[in-house]
Motif scaffolding. Structure first.
Motif, PDB file in Angstrom:
ATOM      1  N   ALA A 195       3.984   5.473  -9.140  1.00 18.69           N
ATOM      2  CA  ALA A 195       5.276   5.201  -8.491  1.00 18.69           C
ATOM      3  C   ALA A 195       5.163   4.010  -7.538  1.00 18.69           C
ATOM      4  N   TRP A 196       4.031   3.932  -6.812  1.00 23.58           N
ATOM      5  CA  TRP A 196       3.858   2.838  -5.842  1.00 23.58           C
ATOM      6  C   TRP A 196       3.625   1.509  -6.563  1.00 23.58           C
ATOM      7  N   ALA A 197       2.859   1.533  -7.660  1.00 30.04           N
ATOM      8  CA  ALA A 197       2.638   0.313  -8.443  1.00 30.04           C
ATOM      9  C   ALA A 197       3.971  -0.247  -8.934  1.00 30.04           C
ATOM     10  N   ALA A 198       4.852   0.644  -9.394  1.00 29.66           N
ATOM     11  CA  ALA A 198       6.168   0.208  -9.884  1.00 29.66           C
ATOM     12  C   ALA A 198       7.023  -0.317  -8.729  1.00 29.66           C
ATOM     13  N   ALA A 199       6.967   0.368  -7.573  1.00 30.87           N
ATOM     14  CA  ALA A 199       7.826  -0.009  -6.449  1.00 30.87           C
ATOM     15  C   ALA A 199       7.393  -1.319  -5.798  1.00 30.87           C
ATOM     16  N   CYS A 200       6.083  -1.578  -5.730  1.00 24.33           N
ATOM     17  CA  CYS A 200       5.626  -2.775  -5.001  1.00 24.33           C
ATOM     18  C   CYS A 200       5.332  -3.940  -5.945  1.00 24.33           C
ATOM     19  N   GLY A 201       5.378  -3.659  -7.246  1.00 27.50           N
ATOM     20  CA  GLY A 201       5.221  -4.735  -8.221  1.00 27.50           C
ATOM     21  C   GLY A 201       3.781  -5.144  -8.492  1.00 27.50           C
ATOM     22  N   ASP A 202       2.817  -4.410  -7.916  1.00 28.64           N
ATOM     23  CA  ASP A 202       1.417  -4.714  -8.175  1.00 28.64           C
ATOM     24  C   ASP A 202       0.826  -3.598  -9.042  1.00 28.64           C
ATOM     25  N   PRO A 203       0.564  -3.899 -10.330  1.00 31.42           N
ATOM     26  CA  PRO A 203       0.093  -2.837 -11.232  1.00 31.42           C
ATOM     27  C   PRO A 203      -1.243  -2.216 -10.808  1.00 31.42           C
ATOM     28  N   GLU A 204      -1.992  -2.923  -9.940  1.00 30.06           N
ATOM     29  CA  GLU A 204      -3.291  -2.410  -9.494  1.00 30.06           C
ATOM     30  C   GLU A 204      -3.174  -1.497  -8.269  1.00 30.06           C
ATOM     31  N   ALA A 205      -2.010  -1.492  -7.629  1.00 28.69           N
ATOM     32  CA  ALA A 205      -1.852  -0.722  -6.383  1.00 28.69           C
ATOM     33  C   ALA A 205      -1.952   0.775  -6.668  1.00 28.69           C
ATOM     34  N   ASP A 206      -2.616   1.508  -5.784  1.00 25.68           N
ATOM     35  CA  ASP A 206      -2.779   2.949  -6.012  1.00 25.68           C
ATOM     36  C   ASP A 206      -2.279   3.771  -4.817  1.00 25.68           C
ATOM     37  N   ALA A 207      -2.519   5.080  -4.917  1.00 23.77           N
ATOM     38  CA  ALA A 207      -1.999   5.998  -3.892  1.00 23.77           C
ATOM     39  C   ALA A 207      -2.567   5.692  -2.503  1.00 23.77           C
ATOM     40  N   ALA A 208      -3.845   5.292  -2.462  1.00 19.14           N
ATOM     41  CA  ALA A 208      -4.452   4.964  -1.165  1.00 19.14           C
ATOM     42  C   ALA A 208      -3.768   3.741  -0.548  1.00 19.14           C
ATOM     43  N   ASP A 209      -3.412   2.752  -1.394  1.00 15.83           N
ATOM     44  CA  ASP A 209      -2.670   1.578  -0.909  1.00 15.83           C
ATOM     45  C   ASP A 209      -1.297   2.001  -0.381  1.00 15.83           C
ATOM     46  N   CYS A 210      -0.681   2.932  -1.099  1.00 18.48           N
ATOM     47  CA  CYS A 210       0.639   3.418  -0.680  1.00 18.48           C
ATOM     48  C   CYS A 210       0.531   4.079   0.699  1.00 18.48           C
ATOM     49  N   ALA A 211      -0.507   4.899   0.877  1.00 15.97           N
ATOM     50  CA  ALA A 211      -0.701   5.578   2.163  1.00 15.97           C
ATOM     51  C   ALA A 211      -0.875   4.565   3.294  1.00 15.97           C
ATOM     52  N   LYS A 212      -1.625   3.496   3.021  1.00  8.74           N
ATOM     53  CA  LYS A 212      -1.824   2.449   4.037  1.00  8.74           C
ATOM     54  C   LYS A 212      -0.505   1.775   4.380  1.00  8.74           C
ATOM     55  N   ALA A 213       0.303   1.488   3.329  1.00 12.91           N
ATOM     56  CA  ALA A 213       1.603   0.852   3.553  1.00 12.91           C
ATOM     57  C   ALA A 213       2.538   1.771   4.340  1.00 12.91           C
ATOM     58  N   VAL A 214       2.437   3.079   4.085  1.00 13.05           N
ATOM     59  CA  VAL A 214       3.240   4.055   4.839  1.00 13.05           C
ATOM     60  C   VAL A 214       2.845   3.998   6.314  1.00 13.05           C
ATOM     61  N   ALA A 215       1.528   3.997   6.553  1.00 18.15           N
ATOM     62  CA  ALA A 215       1.028   3.984   7.932  1.00 18.15           C
ATOM     63  C   ALA A 215       1.468   2.728   8.667  1.00 18.15           C
ATOM     64  N   SER A 216       1.658   1.612   7.918  1.00 14.09           N
ATOM     65  CA  SER A 216       2.087   0.376   8.578  1.00 14.09           C
ATOM     66  C   SER A 216       3.612   0.240   8.608  1.00 14.09           C
ATOM     67  N   GLY A 217       4.308   1.281   8.119  1.00 15.59           N
ATOM     68  CA  GLY A 217       5.763   1.335   8.280  1.00 15.59           C
ATOM     69  C   GLY A 217       6.585   0.672   7.186  1.00 15.59           C
ATOM     70  N   ASP A 218       5.972   0.334   6.061  1.00 13.46           N
ATOM     71  CA  ASP A 218       6.702  -0.265   4.933  1.00 13.46           C
ATOM     72  C   ASP A 218       7.734   0.731   4.386  1.00 13.46           C
ATOM     73  N   PRO A 219       9.049   0.399   4.495  1.00 15.24           N
ATOM     74  CA  PRO A 219      10.084   1.371   4.108  1.00 15.24           C
ATOM     75  C   PRO A 219      10.042   1.760   2.631  1.00 15.24           C
ATOM     76  N   ASN A 220       9.648   0.809   1.775  1.00 16.61           N
ATOM     77  CA  ASN A 220       9.510   1.094   0.350  1.00 16.61           C
ATOM     78  C   ASN A 220       8.453   2.166   0.097  1.00 16.61           C
ATOM     79  N   ALA A 221       7.331   1.986   0.794  1.00 14.66           N
ATOM     80  CA  ALA A 221       6.223   2.940   0.654  1.00 14.66           C
ATOM     81  C   ALA A 221       6.622   4.298   1.219  1.00 14.66           C
ATOM     82  N   VAL A 222       7.341   4.279   2.349  1.00 11.56           N
ATOM     83  CA  VAL A 222       7.771   5.532   2.959  1.00 11.56           C
ATOM     84  C   VAL A 222       8.651   6.321   1.993  1.00 11.56           C
ATOM     85  N   ARG A 223       9.514   5.624   1.263  1.00 11.91           N
ATOM     86  CA  ARG A 223      10.400   6.296   0.304  1.00 11.91           C
ATOM     87  C   ARG A 223       9.588   6.924  -0.840  1.00 11.91           C
ATOM     88  N   VAL A 224       8.663   6.146  -1.418  1.00 10.68           N
ATOM     89  CA  VAL A 224       7.806   6.661  -2.498  1.00 10.68           C
ATOM     90  C   VAL A 224       7.008   7.868  -2.010  1.00 10.68           C
TER      91      VAL A 224
END
Ligand SMILES: [Zn+2]
Length: 312
Positions: A195-224
């Motif tokens: 879901a995060w790879a699709a939302a952020c447009g980086d096919p290599e992005a994973d759940a750990a990247d999503c968690a980091k983006a959430v911690a930094s307040g990225d609204p897209n990541a927070v939604r996912v």
């Protein structure tokens, strides 16, 4: 020194240990399962690995291991000691307990990987002292183990605890199990990665990247992330409505996000319950050694019953 052999067989690798009576890991080793060579080769690899550990134990501790415990993936008939099915390892109805016992000359206990890991988390890990708990690892898929007074419930056919296949989104996406909208399609580490790879447009992005983006307040990541947390809370509330556990132990890759996961998850569960009692929701404590430690517990449990039988 009295010790047992503990083996945790995964899809690609095996972890093994020699375990003392107090649970201390005296020796640890790893080996590939060699699954690309087929199911028979995997069984031979397990037998050889166990025999080497046995020989090592004899040399190092002056006596052979007193028993062995083995955790395997897929469907397990623990009572008859049969590894019934594993898509990953390609095996069907392997009488693993008897083959290992013949090879090692000691009693062997066979267990299901997640239930065995759950046994360890419940007895010596995050659920220590809890009479009723549920262990839910969030990895490639989502599995579960139901702990009841020191043992883990297998169900009538070896399928108990499969919380990942509780339907949480009936209009949702198909699951390889044949149902539609299973929890695992929304809240596994694999699902969040996708879901995060699709939302952020980086096919290599994973759940750990999503968690980091959430911690930094990225609204897209927070939604996912919140979508996954909501699905997980829906599934967990179904489980706690049925089981009334004292402790819910959440493990696996996704739990490594720590409070990024646990704070919103506790909130989401609290918002959903009405009459149900809230369990403690805690991170798993044993990491990827849970299966091995649990296999050791199975072996010691087996000796406890045998010892009682021979000493009236
Ligand atoms: Zn499913």
């Amino acid at each position: 020194m009295r010790h047992v052999i503990a083996l945790d067989v995964g899809g690609t690798g095996m972890k093994a240990a020699l375990v003392a009576a107090d649970g201390e890991l005296l020796h640890q080793a790893r080996r590939a399962t060699g699954r690309e060579r087929g199911p028979d080769a995997v069984v031979e690899t397990i037998l050889d690995f166990a025999a080497e550990l046995s020989a090592y134990g004899t040399e190092r501790f002056g006596e052979p291991a007193a028993a062995a415990g083995v955790a395997v993936p897929g469907i397990v008939d623990a009572e008859r000691g049969i590894a019934a099915y594993s898509a990953n390892l390609g095996w069907r109805d392997v009488p693993l307990r008897d083959r290992l016992s013949a090879k090692l000359g000691v009693p062997v206990a066979l267990g299901h990987d997640v239930r065995t890991g759950g046994l360890a988390e419940g007895r010596i890990g995050a659920g220590k002292g809890a009479d009723r708990f549920m262990f839910v690892p969030l990895g490639t898929g989502i599995a579960g183990a139901i702990g009841i007074e020191g043992r883990v419930e297998a169900g009538a056919h070896g399928f108990a605890g499969e919380i990942g296949h509780i339907v949480v989104r009936p209009q949702g996406s198909p699951c390889p199990c044949g149902q539609i909208g299973c929890l695992e399609r929304y809240a596994s580490a694999a699902a969040v990665s996708e879901a995060w790879a699709a939302a952020c447009g980086d096919p290599e992005a994973d759940a750990a990247d999503c968690a980091k983006a959430v911690a930094s307040g990225d609204p897209n990541a927070v939604r996912v992330w919140q979508d996954a947390v909501d699905a997980l809370a829906d599934g967990l509330v179904t489980a706690l409505t049925l089981l009334d556990p004292r402790t819910l132990i959440i493990g696996g890759g996704l739990a490594e996000a720590g409070e990024t996961l646990f704070t919103p998850l506790r909130d989401a569960v609290r918002r959903r319950v009405t009459f149900q009692k809230l369990p403690q929701i805690v991170p798993a404590a044993l990491g990827d050694t849970a299966g091995c430690l649990g296999a050791g517990l199975l072996a010691w449990d087996l000796l406890a019953t045998t010892d009682t039988e021979v000493t009236p």
